[in-house]
Design an enzyme around this catalytic site. Structure first.
Site, PDB file in Angstrom:
ATOM      1  N   ASP A  14       4.253   2.786  -1.571  1.00  0.00           N
ATOM      2  CA  ASP A  14       4.197   2.329  -0.173  1.00  0.00           C
ATOM      3  C   ASP A  14       5.493   1.653   0.271  1.00  0.00           C
ATOM      4  OD1 ASP A  14       1.331   3.004  -0.119  1.00  0.00           O
ATOM      5  OD2 ASP A  14       1.084   1.198  -1.332  1.00  0.00           O
ATOM      6  N   GLU A  15       6.624   2.055  -0.319  1.00  0.00           N
ATOM      7  CA  GLU A  15       7.896   1.414   0.021  1.00  0.00           C
ATOM      8  C   GLU A  15       8.495   1.932   1.330  1.00  0.00           C
ATOM      9  OE1 GLU A  15       7.683   1.678  -4.528  1.00  0.00           O
ATOM     10  OE2 GLU A  15       7.456   3.097  -2.868  1.00  0.00           O
ATOM     11  N   HIS A  42       2.719   9.613   2.628  1.00  0.00           N
ATOM     12  CA  HIS A  42       3.939   9.159   3.281  1.00  0.00           C
ATOM     13  C   HIS A  42       3.665   9.114   4.779  1.00  0.00           C
ATOM     14  CE1 HIS A  42       6.817  10.700  -0.106  1.00  0.00           C
ATOM     15  NE2 HIS A  42       6.007   9.754  -0.483  1.00  0.00           N
ATOM     16  N   SER A 298      -2.081   4.399   3.702  1.00  0.00           N
ATOM     17  CA  SER A 298      -2.047   5.529   4.640  1.00  0.00           C
ATOM     18  C   SER A 298      -3.096   6.580   4.328  1.00  0.00           C
ATOM     19  CB  SER A 298      -0.648   6.165   4.651  1.00  0.00           C
ATOM     20  OG  SER A 298      -0.259   6.542   3.347  1.00  0.00           O
ATOM     21  N   THR A 300      -6.002   5.817   1.878  1.00  0.00           N
ATOM     22  CA  THR A 300      -7.282   5.156   1.616  1.00  0.00           C
ATOM     23  C   THR A 300      -7.685   4.188   2.712  1.00  0.00           C
ATOM     24  OG1 THR A 300      -6.225   3.337   0.416  1.00  0.00           O
ATOM     25  CG2 THR A 300      -6.845   5.285  -0.862  1.00  0.00           C
TER      26      THR A 300
END
Length: 423
Positions: A14-15, A42, A298, A300
Site C-alpha cells: 500500500d505504498e 493498486h 483498495s 478488502t
C-alpha cells in the site's frame, strides 16, 4: 542491450506503487507484473477517475504500451474478467495491449475454499488472508500440482478435474462446506472463455527479446518487501517473493539484466491485517494518519493500521532489493504534525540494534528520533525549490539514515502532484 528497471514497495504494501508506475510508464515500452495475485490492489487516479488494478499492470492507461502478466503471477480468471470488463466500460480495451504468460498459475474456485478452510482450521492462529485463494495456488505450484494458463490451450478439462478432485478431498477432511462451489465454478469456467481472448505468450522470450532490441521494460511488484515469503515478518507474509529477486524468477530475467531499482515508501508506515508492527500507533495520532491518508485497503476495504516511519525496516528492505532510487509517497499527510517521529533503532531485551530481527515480537521497542514538522500544505508545491526548510531537512535526514537518495516525492494522489528531484 537494455536492462529491466524494477519498481517495488519497501514496507508492508500500500505504498502507492500504482500512482508512481503510472508516472514512470511514459519512459518505458513494456510494463510487466512479476508476482502476486488479486489479493493486492493498486489504486490509480486517471483523468479524474479512480481505478483499482488487482492483476492488470498499471501501464494500461498509457497509450500503446505492452502490458505483461508474468509467470510469477497467480491469476483468477473470474476476478480478471471483472477487472478487465470494468476497464473496457471506461474506454480502455485491453485485448491488444495485454499479454499473459502461459506459465502463470490459475487460481481455481476450490483454491478460494481451501484458503477459507485453512484459515478456519488455524483458529486463533489465523494470519488474516484476503480469502482470494493465493496461498493454496502457490502451494499447488510448489508441490507441482498447479494448473497454468497454458493448460487452457490443450488438456485443460482433464487437468482441471484432477486438481479439483484433490482439492475436494482436502476440503472434506477439513469438514468445510462446498455447497457454493457449483455457482462459483460455473462463473469461473465462463471467465476462462473470456481469458482466451487475450494472447498467451512465453513471456521470458518476449521480455528478453525486447531488451535485446533496445526496448525499455519496467517490472512492477505487488504488495511490499516486508511481506516477502522469505524475508518478511513470517508467518504474517504473502506466498511469493515480493523483493527484487522475484522479478528475475517471475519474468525470467537474469540478475545481471536488472537496472535501476525504485524503492517506494510512505512518509509514515501502514499495515493491513494481522502481524507485528513495531511503530504502530494506538492513539489519536494513529487515527489522524489513517484519516488524512485515507488508509483503507483498495481490495478488502479494511482499515489499515498506522504508525511512524520505521527506518530499521527500510534499511533492511533497501539492502535486500539493492535499491538505487527512493520514492517517498504521501508526504502531504504529514503536513499538519508539529513533530514527526522516525524509528532509527529497536531495543530488544535491553539492547539497541539497527538490524531487522528474526522475530518481530512484542518485545521490540522502537527508538525514535524527533524532527520538527513543516506545518504547511504541500499539495500545491510544484518544485523542490518550494519545499519548506523543515521538509528539506526531513529528506536530508532520511537520505543520511538510509544511504540512498530520494529521487521522487509525492505530495498528493494526482499524477501532477509528483516532484522529480534534481538530487
Amino acid at each position: 542491450m537494455e536492462k529491466v528497471d524494477v519498481l517495488l514497495g519497501l514496507q508492508w504494501g500500500d505504498e502507492g506503487k500504482g500512482k508512481i508506475v503510472d508516472v514512470l510508464t511514459p519512459h518505458y515500452d513494456i510494463v510487466a507484473r512479476f508476482q502476486g495475485g488479486p489479493n493486492a490492489g493498486h489504486t490509480l487516479e486517471f483523468n479524474g477517475e479512480k481505478y483499482v488494478l488487482r492483476s492488470i499492470p498499471s501501464g494500461i492507461f498509457q497509450g500503446e504500451k505492452t502490458n505483461v502478466i508474468g509467470n510469477g503471477v497467480v491469476l483468477d480468471p473470474l476476478l480478471f474478467k471483472e477487472e478487465a470488463e470494468a476497464l473496457a466500460r471506461s474506454g480502455h480495451d485491453l485485448t491488444k495491449r495485454l499479454v499473459i504468460s502461459r506459465k502463470a498459475h490459475l487460481i481455481m474456485p476450490t483454491h478460494r475454499l481451501l484458503d477459507a478452510a485453512n484459515e478456519m482450521a488455524k483458529g486463533s492462529g489465523k494470519i488474516g488472508t484476503t480469502g482470494k485463494g493465493i496461498g493454496p495456488t502457490y502451494t499447488d505450484k510448489v508441490s507441482r500440482n498447479g494448473l497454468r494458463v497454458g493448460d487452457l490451450e490443450h488438456g485443460f478439462e482433464e487437468a482441471y478435474s484432477v486438481a479439483k478432485e484433490r482439492h475436494l478431498r482436502i476440503l472434506n477432511s477439513l469438514n468445510y462446506p462446498t455447497d457454493k462451489l457449483a455457482d462459483l465454478e460455473e462463473r469461473w469456467m465462463e471467465a476462462t472463455k473470456y481469458l482466451r481472448k487475450f494472447e498467451f505468450v512465453d513471456s521470458e522470450f518476449l521480455i528478453n527479446g525486447a531488451l535485446l532490441s533496445g526496448k525499455k521494460v519496467l517490472a512492477e511488484g505487488a504488495q511490499g518487501s516486508l511481506l516477502d515469503i522469505d524475508f518478511g515478518s513470517y508467518p504474517f507474509v504473502t506466498s511469493s517473493n515480493t523483493i527484487c529477486a522475484g522479478c528475475c524468477t517471475g519474468l525470467g530475467v537474469a540478475p545481471r539484466n536488472v537496472g535501476d531499482v525504485y524503492g517506494i515508501f510512505k512518509a509514515y508506515c501502514t499495515r493491513v491485517g494481522a502481524g507485528p508492527f513495531p511503530t504502530e500507533l494506538f492513539d489519536e495520532t494513529g487515527d489522524k494518519l489513517c484519516e488524512l491518508g485515507r488508509e483503507f485497503g483498495s481490495v478488502t476495504g479494511r482499515k489499515r493500521r498506522c504508525g511512524w516511519i520505521d527506518l530499521v525496516a527500510l534499511r533492511y528492505t533497501i539492502m535486500l532489493n539493492g535499491v538505487t532510487k527512493l520514492i517517498m509517497m504521501k508526504s502531504d499527510v504529514m503536513d499538519l504534525f508539529p513533530t514527526i517521529k522516525a524509528c532509527v533503532a529497536y531495543e530488544i531485551d535491553g539492547k539497541e540494534t539497527r538490524n531487522f530481527p528474526f522475530h518481530l515480537t512484542e518485545g521490540v521497542t522502537p527508538v525514535y528520533k524527533e524532527l520538527p514538522g513543516w506545518q504547511q500544505s504541500m499539495t500545491n508545491v510544484v518544485s523542490e525549490a518550494d519545499f519548506p526548510k523543515e521538509f528539506s531537512d526531513y529528506i536530508a535526514f532520511l537520505e543520511k539514515e538510509l544511504g540512498v537518495g530520494i529521487a521522487i516525492v509525492s505530495v498528493g494522489p494526482d499524477r501532477e502532484q509528483t516532484i522529480i528531484r534534481q538530487a
